[in-house]
Motif scaffolding. Sequence first.
Motif, PDB file in Angstrom:
ATOM      1  N   ASP A 136      -3.185   6.559  -3.717  1.00 15.89           N
ATOM      2  CA  ASP A 136      -3.946   6.619  -2.383  1.00 15.89           C
ATOM      3  C   ASP A 136      -3.308   6.069  -1.300  1.00 15.89           C
ATOM      4  O   ASP A 136      -3.190   6.651  -0.151  1.00 15.89           O
ATOM      5  N   GLY A 137      -2.838   4.983  -1.506  1.00 17.92           N
ATOM      6  CA  GLY A 137      -2.053   4.226  -0.666  1.00 17.92           C
ATOM      7  C   GLY A 137      -0.897   4.912  -0.036  1.00 17.92           C
ATOM      8  O   GLY A 137      -0.697   5.038   1.055  1.00 17.92           O
ATOM      9  N   LYS A 138       0.149   5.528  -0.841  1.00 18.91           N
ATOM     10  CA  LYS A 138       1.060   6.376  -0.450  1.00 18.91           C
ATOM     11  C   LYS A 138       0.626   7.709   0.351  1.00 18.91           C
ATOM     12  O   LYS A 138       1.171   7.852   1.298  1.00 18.91           O
ATOM     13  N   LEU A 139      -0.659   8.208  -0.150  1.00 19.40           N
ATOM     14  CA  LEU A 139      -1.136   9.472   0.878  1.00 19.40           C
ATOM     15  C   LEU A 139      -1.622   9.047   2.285  1.00 19.40           C
ATOM     16  O   LEU A 139      -1.403   9.604   3.075  1.00 19.40           O
ATOM     17  N   LEU A 140      -2.181   7.599   2.289  1.00 15.45           N
ATOM     18  CA  LEU A 140      -2.562   7.077   3.567  1.00 15.45           C
ATOM     19  C   LEU A 140      -1.500   6.920   4.649  1.00 15.45           C
ATOM     20  O   LEU A 140      -1.566   7.080   5.761  1.00 15.45           O
ATOM     21  N   ILE A 141      -0.398   6.384   3.806  1.00 20.47           N
ATOM     22  CA  ILE A 141       1.030   6.335   4.663  1.00 20.47           C
ATOM     23  C   ILE A 141       1.458   7.481   5.139  1.00 20.47           C
ATOM     24  O   ILE A 141       1.860   7.483   6.279  1.00 20.47           O
TER      25      ILE A 141
END
Length: 336
Positions: A136-141
């Motif tokens: 989820d964090g990578k998708l947000l970035i």
Amino acid sequence: MAITAKDLKEVASSLNILYAEDEEILREGMQSSLSKLFANVYTARNGQEAFEYFKKEDIDIVMTDINMPIMSGVELIESINRYTDKEPKIIVLSAHNESKLLQNIINMGVNNYLNKPVDKQVMVSLLYKAAQAITDGKLLIEYRSRLEKELEFSDRKNKILEEKLKQLAVHVNKAEAVENKESVVEVKKVDDNYFDTLLQDDKDELRDLSHELESFIAMLFTDDGLNEDYIDILSVTYKNYASVLNAYVEFFDVAVSLTEFSNTILSLRNKFMENLQQTGIYFESLQLTLESFRHNVWEKEAQNPRFYNASLKMDIQLIIDFLEEKEIVENEIEFF
């Protein structure tokens, strides 16, 4: 519903995990299990070896035993915290339940634990939670990066519009703009079947050249160590574009302008490299007009194929004036 290994694999298949364990049998067994779920599994016999892997590889999750030789799991976590702000997900494995030890680990920001012997269902659930958070964090970035690029492109388009509006204001305010009608686009009668004279090979080549130009111009905004070879290649690409247009009487004047333009780029390469961001704005403006010309005149049966000629030549002159450091009042451009 219990989390399964299949669920874990769906969110972890692109992630890298580091597993530190001094007992060989446990290490090899865990590596076999994790390799079916993660993209890459790195194993270490102690904290020092694990830390070296962490510095070299892109590690998303760290699983570490507490008691290991050379460097313990606690020392490994401390080393990772000092080395990076990335904050990878850390899972601690321990056969100990000492409150003091657990409190030290909690104080370091770790709240994921697995007791030995490891319960596979608990491990799968814990890894799933960690992998989901990382994904989820990578998708947000990625979303933020894409949004920033879109905003940057929008900002550049606004700057391009501002430049053209300035030129239009200069053009309108000049008295000779009314009298000097030849500076305005002249729509001459063209044979109705002009579109049939456009060769498919030429259409394909212009499309390919346009894609190349878009890629080259995008590089101006990346500040990726461009050198003079880049200018040579860009100049040749514009010259190749001109050579296609040169075969058609309707676009002969544009072909001449593009050829002269390609030579000008070479002669003014120092100014070109001086401010790549500003240079990119001018070149992107030309590319937008050039692509509009290609799409409407070569892909669609435009009623007036010469409509874009004057605008293209004016955009070219605008860049030349910029490279030659002429004042804006010397420029005139038709805005479409």
